[in-house]
Design a protein around this motif. Sequence first.
Motif, PDB file in Angstrom:
ATOM      1  N   LEU A 145       0.851  -1.187   0.000  1.00 24.92           N
ATOM      2  CA  LEU A 145       0.000   0.000   0.000  1.00 24.92           C
ATOM      3  C   LEU A 145       0.890   1.243   0.000  1.00 24.92           C
ATOM      4  CD1 LEU A 145      -2.725  -0.849   2.692  1.00 24.92           C
ATOM      5  CD2 LEU A 145      -2.696  -1.445   0.264  1.00 24.92           C
ATOM      6  N   THR A 146       0.447   2.270  -0.729  1.00 21.41           N
ATOM      7  CA  THR A 146       1.254   3.488  -0.808  1.00 21.41           C
ATOM      8  C   THR A 146       1.280   4.251   0.508  1.00 21.41           C
ATOM      9  OG1 THR A 146      -0.660   4.648  -1.748  1.00 21.41           O
ATOM     10  CG2 THR A 146       0.978   3.764  -3.284  1.00 21.41           C
ATOM     11  N   GLY A 147       0.416   3.913   1.451  1.00 19.34           N
ATOM     12  CA  GLY A 147       0.559   4.394   2.817  1.00 19.34           C
ATOM     13  C   GLY A 147      -0.080   5.748   3.091  1.00 19.34           C
ATOM     14  N   CYS A 148       0.296   6.290   4.244  1.00 19.35           N
ATOM     15  CA  CYS A 148      -0.275   7.529   4.770  1.00 19.35           C
ATOM     16  C   CYS A 148       0.380   8.737   4.097  1.00 19.35           C
ATOM     17  CB  CYS A 148      -0.086   7.576   6.279  1.00 19.35           C
ATOM     18  SG  CYS A 148       1.663   7.571   6.777  1.00 19.35           S
ATOM     19  N   GLU A 184      -3.432   3.916  -1.842  1.00 17.37           N
ATOM     20  CA  GLU A 184      -4.271   3.993  -0.653  1.00 17.37           C
ATOM     21  C   GLU A 184      -4.922   5.368  -0.536  1.00 17.37           C
ATOM     22  OE1 GLU A 184      -3.693   3.693   4.218  1.00 17.37           O
ATOM     23  OE2 GLU A 184      -2.160   2.883   2.867  1.00 17.37           O
ATOM     24  N   LEU A 185      -6.233   5.357  -0.326  1.00 15.66           N
ATOM     25  CA  LEU A 185      -7.006   6.570  -0.088  1.00 15.66           C
ATOM     26  C   LEU A 185      -7.516   6.560   1.347  1.00 15.66           C
ATOM     27  CD1 LEU A 185      -9.324   6.473  -3.253  1.00 15.66           C
ATOM     28  CD2 LEU A 185      -6.959   7.267  -3.133  1.00 15.66           C
ATOM     29  N   TRP A 186      -7.611   7.733   1.982  1.00 17.16           N
ATOM     30  CA  TRP A 186      -8.225   7.820   3.305  1.00 17.16           C
ATOM     31  C   TRP A 186      -8.873   9.190   3.463  1.00 17.16           C
ATOM     32  CZ3 TRP A 186      -3.207   8.835   2.397  1.00 17.16           C
ATOM     33  CH2 TRP A 186      -2.643   9.964   2.982  1.00 17.16           C
ATOM     34  N   ASP A 187      -9.846   9.258   4.361  1.00 13.95           N
ATOM     35  CA  ASP A 187     -10.600  10.490   4.568  1.00 13.95           C
ATOM     36  C   ASP A 187     -10.883  10.659   6.054  1.00 13.95           C
ATOM     37  OD1 ASP A 187     -12.333  12.606   4.704  1.00 13.95           O
ATOM     38  OD2 ASP A 187     -13.769  11.817   3.252  1.00 13.95           O
ATOM     39  N   HIS A 188     -10.127  11.565   6.690  1.00 14.74           N
ATOM     40  CA  HIS A 188     -10.327  11.871   8.106  1.00 14.74           C
ATOM     41  C   HIS A 188     -11.054  13.198   8.309  1.00 14.74           C
ATOM     42  CE1 HIS A 188      -6.853   9.079   9.633  1.00 14.74           C
ATOM     43  NE2 HIS A 188      -7.905   8.419   9.188  1.00 14.74           N
ATOM     44  N   GLY A 189     -11.644  13.722   7.238  1.00 15.00           N
ATOM     45  CA  GLY A 189     -12.358  14.975   7.348  1.00 15.00           C
ATOM     46  C   GLY A 189     -11.487  16.208   7.221  1.00 15.00           C
ATOM     47  N   HIS A 190     -10.229  16.040   6.840  1.00 19.07           N
ATOM     48  CA  HIS A 190      -9.347  17.188   6.617  1.00 19.07           C
ATOM     49  C   HIS A 190      -9.778  17.901   5.335  1.00 19.07           C
ATOM     50  CE1 HIS A 190      -5.678  19.433   5.596  1.00 19.07           C
ATOM     51  NE2 HIS A 190      -5.378  19.351   6.887  1.00 19.07           N
ATOM     52  N   PRO A 191      -9.694  19.228   5.292  1.00 22.89           N
ATOM     53  CA  PRO A 191     -10.152  19.957   4.099  1.00 22.89           C
ATOM     54  C   PRO A 191      -9.508  19.513   2.790  1.00 22.89           C
ATOM     55  CG  PRO A 191      -9.784  21.492   5.902  1.00 22.89           C
ATOM     56  CD  PRO A 191      -9.291  20.161   6.380  1.00 22.89           C
ATOM     57  N   LEU A 192      -8.276  19.000   2.843  1.00 19.42           N
ATOM     58  CA  LEU A 192      -7.576  18.604   1.622  1.00 19.42           C
ATOM     59  C   LEU A 192      -7.702  17.118   1.305  1.00 19.42           C
ATOM     60  CD1 LEU A 192      -4.299  20.722   1.904  1.00 19.42           C
ATOM     61  CD2 LEU A 192      -6.389  21.245   0.641  1.00 19.42           C
ATOM     62  N   ASP A 193      -8.406  16.349   2.136  1.00 22.79           N
ATOM     63  CA  ASP A 193      -8.517  14.906   1.888  1.00 22.79           C
ATOM     64  C   ASP A 193      -9.172  14.614   0.545  1.00 22.79           C
ATOM     65  OD1 ASP A 193      -7.261  14.267   4.230  1.00 22.79           O
ATOM     66  OD2 ASP A 193      -9.070  13.631   5.299  1.00 22.79           O
ATOM     67  N   GLY A 194     -10.240  15.320   0.222  1.00 21.90           N
ATOM     68  CA  GLY A 194     -10.931  15.073  -1.035  1.00 21.90           C
ATOM     69  C   GLY A 194     -10.077  15.388  -2.239  1.00 21.90           C
ATOM     70  N   GLU A 195      -9.371  16.516  -2.200  1.00 22.68           N
ATOM     71  CA  GLU A 195      -8.497  16.895  -3.314  1.00 22.68           C
ATOM     72  C   GLU A 195      -7.375  15.873  -3.497  1.00 22.68           C
ATOM     73  OE1 GLU A 195      -5.549  20.615  -4.557  1.00 22.68           O
ATOM     74  OE2 GLU A 195      -7.025  20.866  -2.955  1.00 22.68           O
ATOM     75  N   ARG A 196      -6.787  15.424  -2.362  1.00 24.22           N
ATOM     76  CA  ARG A 196      -5.719  14.430  -2.451  1.00 24.22           C
ATOM     77  C   ARG A 196      -6.246  13.111  -3.009  1.00 24.22           C
ATOM     78  NH1 ARG A 196      -5.172  13.264   2.593  1.00 24.22           N
ATOM     79  NH2 ARG A 196      -6.520  11.453   2.250  1.00 24.22           N
ATOM     80  N   ASN A 197      -7.397  12.656  -2.524  1.00 18.16           N
ATOM     81  CA  ASN A 197      -7.948  11.388  -3.005  1.00 18.16           C
ATOM     82  C   ASN A 197      -8.293  11.448  -4.489  1.00 18.16           C
ATOM     83  OD1 ASN A 197      -7.723  10.060  -0.547  1.00 18.16           O
ATOM     84  ND2 ASN A 197      -9.765  10.668   0.133  1.00 18.16           N
ATOM     85  N   ALA A 198      -8.780  12.590  -4.946  1.00 15.50           N
ATOM     86  CA  ALA A 198      -9.077  12.732  -6.370  1.00 15.50           C
ATOM     87  C   ALA A 198      -7.799  12.612  -7.203  1.00 15.50           C
ATOM     88  CB  ALA A 198      -9.762  14.079  -6.629  1.00 15.50           C
ATOM     89  N   ALA A 199      -6.724  13.262  -6.744  1.00 18.91           N
ATOM     90  CA  ALA A 199      -5.454  13.194  -7.468  1.00 18.91           C
ATOM     91  C   ALA A 199      -4.891  11.778  -7.458  1.00 18.91           C
ATOM     92  CB  ALA A 199      -4.451  14.169  -6.844  1.00 18.91           C
TER      93      ALA A 199
END
Length: 279
Positions: A145-148, A184-199
């Motif tokens: 997994l590409t990790g955190c 690996e994708l994750w979402d802890h509610g950080h404002p940038l989580d969605g942008e990072r997961n999309a990329a």
Amino acid sequence: MQSQTVPYAELHCHSNFSFLDGASDPAELAAEASRLELSALALTDHNGLYGAVRFAEAARRCDLPTVFGSELSLEAAGARTGQPDPVATHLVVLADGADGYARLATAITESQMTGEKGYPRLSLDRLAALAGSRPGTLGGCWVILTGCRKGPVNKALEVDGPTAARRALDQLVDRFGRDQVVVELWDHGHPLDGERNAALTRLAASVGVTAAATNNVHYHRPSRRRLATVMAAVRARRSLDELDGWLPAAAGAYLRSGAEQARRFSRWPGVVEAAAEIG
């Protein structure tokens, strides 16, 4: 009406055997995963398999399928203690079968022996060699997994952008095989989580590797966040006030059900199902 269970396996989870990082015992994690009806749970403590026996025993009592792995520190630049944000590159390795477990144990032992107490050392090339991988072939004993945020792909994306992240992902694929590497994708509610997961989702599609959801778990329920916060301060040797800016804003790193993950990752169809399949 009872809600339908959504198949999901948590593939990135730290127990209190990730010393001063995880805040729940393996038995608590196994029991909660069973209550949530997860398809499987992976235990991926930092640089060790210390909780494997306790986890296996607890999971057996819960009839919970298990995955064993570790989040390895590659080329660590210092100890994990005494720093708000220790410098290291992290990579999550999941063992596939007895041979994968044995090879992972060897990699952990070598990294501990090569480094010094508190910060093991292992290069990416050496890790690939220990997996039995060669460029252009499959390292079938592990899933990588590409990790955190400290994973090589995520660090490259944050610091230098998508092109650098593509190079980092290509390096993993070259060493371990396309079928063995998972973004690996994750979402802890950080404002940038969605942008990072999309990329990251776009990147996985461009390279032809699987993208899968995790929650980078550090405690079994949100109520344990307070303990996790105190442990982080102890690890950093800082007061809670001094560490405040380094801490997550919310209690997001807990075990989630498949239905909750499906809601959070609805923008990226298939990533929750991919986690269940891998598990």
